[in-house]
Write a protein that holds these residues in place. Sequence first.
Motif, PDB file in Angstrom:
ATOM      1  N   GLY A 108       0.807  -1.213   0.000  1.00  0.00           N
ATOM      2  CA  GLY A 108       0.000   0.000   0.000  1.00  0.00           C
ATOM      3  C   GLY A 108       0.840   1.262   0.000  1.00  0.00           C
ATOM      4  N   ARG A 109       1.896   1.273   0.803  1.00  0.00           N
ATOM      5  CA  ARG A 109       2.760   2.462   0.853  1.00  0.00           C
ATOM      6  C   ARG A 109       3.511   2.664  -0.460  1.00  0.00           C
ATOM      7  N   ARG A 110       3.889   1.587  -1.094  1.00  0.00           N
ATOM      8  CA  ARG A 110       4.557   1.735  -2.394  1.00  0.00           C
ATOM      9  C   ARG A 110       3.600   2.290  -3.435  1.00  0.00           C
ATOM     10  N   VAL A 111       2.342   1.869  -3.375  1.00  0.00           N
ATOM     11  CA  VAL A 111       1.332   2.421  -4.286  1.00  0.00           C
ATOM     12  C   VAL A 111       1.157   3.916  -4.021  1.00  0.00           C
ATOM     13  N   GLY A 129      -2.390   3.920   0.050  1.00  0.00           N
ATOM     14  CA  GLY A 129      -2.480   2.991  -1.069  1.00  0.00           C
ATOM     15  C   GLY A 129      -3.888   2.500  -1.333  1.00  0.00           C
ATOM     16  N   ASP A 130      -4.780   2.647  -0.378  1.00  0.00           N
ATOM     17  CA  ASP A 130      -6.176   2.257  -0.604  1.00  0.00           C
ATOM     18  C   ASP A 130      -6.775   3.121  -1.711  1.00  0.00           C
ATOM     19  N   ILE A 131      -7.742   2.571  -2.408  1.00  0.00           N
ATOM     20  CA  ILE A 131      -8.450   3.332  -3.441  1.00  0.00           C
ATOM     21  C   ILE A 131      -9.663   4.003  -2.806  1.00  0.00           C
ATOM     22  N   SER A 190      -9.285  -1.831  -0.014  1.00  0.00           N
ATOM     23  CA  SER A 190      -8.010  -2.109   0.650  1.00  0.00           C
ATOM     24  C   SER A 190      -6.941  -2.526  -0.360  1.00  0.00           C
ATOM     25  N   ALA A 191      -5.774  -1.888  -0.272  1.00  0.00           N
ATOM     26  CA  ALA A 191      -4.671  -2.206  -1.186  1.00  0.00           C
ATOM     27  C   ALA A 191      -4.152  -3.619  -0.980  1.00  0.00           C
TER      28      ALA A 191
END
Length: 230
Positions: free
Chosen positions: A63-66, A135-137, A226-227
Amino acid sequence: MTFRPLLLACLLGVSFASPVLAAPQAPAKPAASSTVAKKSTKKSATKSTPAKTKRKAVRPSRGRRVAQRAAGLVGASLARHRVPDDCSGLVRLAYQSVGVELLSHGTRPGENAASAMYRRAQAKGALHRKTPQPGDIIFFRETYDRNRDGLRNDGVTHVGVIESVARDGTVVFVHRGGKGVGRARMNLRHAGHQGAGGRVLNDYIRKAEQGERARLTSELFVGYASATRL
């Protein structure tokens, strides 16, 4: 000389003879081998002492990378990337950085990319309305009149990527809006545009048109995905 005087003379010689003293012995020096052994033992003990282990760098979560990828696109153009230059293209590009293609399942006839992503998240059990993670949408509905019929019947029309969440609940997300890739805010605890001190809590996400006022992010919010499950 008779036997008795001879015997007497022998006895007298033994009695008055000087005692023989043994030569003094020099103190024994410690063996050189034991000293060497002690030194070698100290050296080996020093070598065997475990060295301080360096801490390994912890790799950021997916998620953090996204979120980092999305944040890195703020102010940039999506035209040079192999994605549409719109909100769905921004989110797809951010997730492609972790090997996830959000439209691998395709789109249905008449379905937009944002709705297709929402359908994917629903199928994977990724939808939620809890405090989001980086990172979540984030999904919004009716942000514009997609089919141009003047009605609010377009469903999910806009997406973004969560970058951070403040202590007061203000969510910061990256999206491709009318002015390009930028950041926007949403706070479900406060309905208005601004909070105390004039701080912006909810940005406008739908412009005023057809006699209706502009709409805020908190008003058109649908949910998160959720990522970790996409």
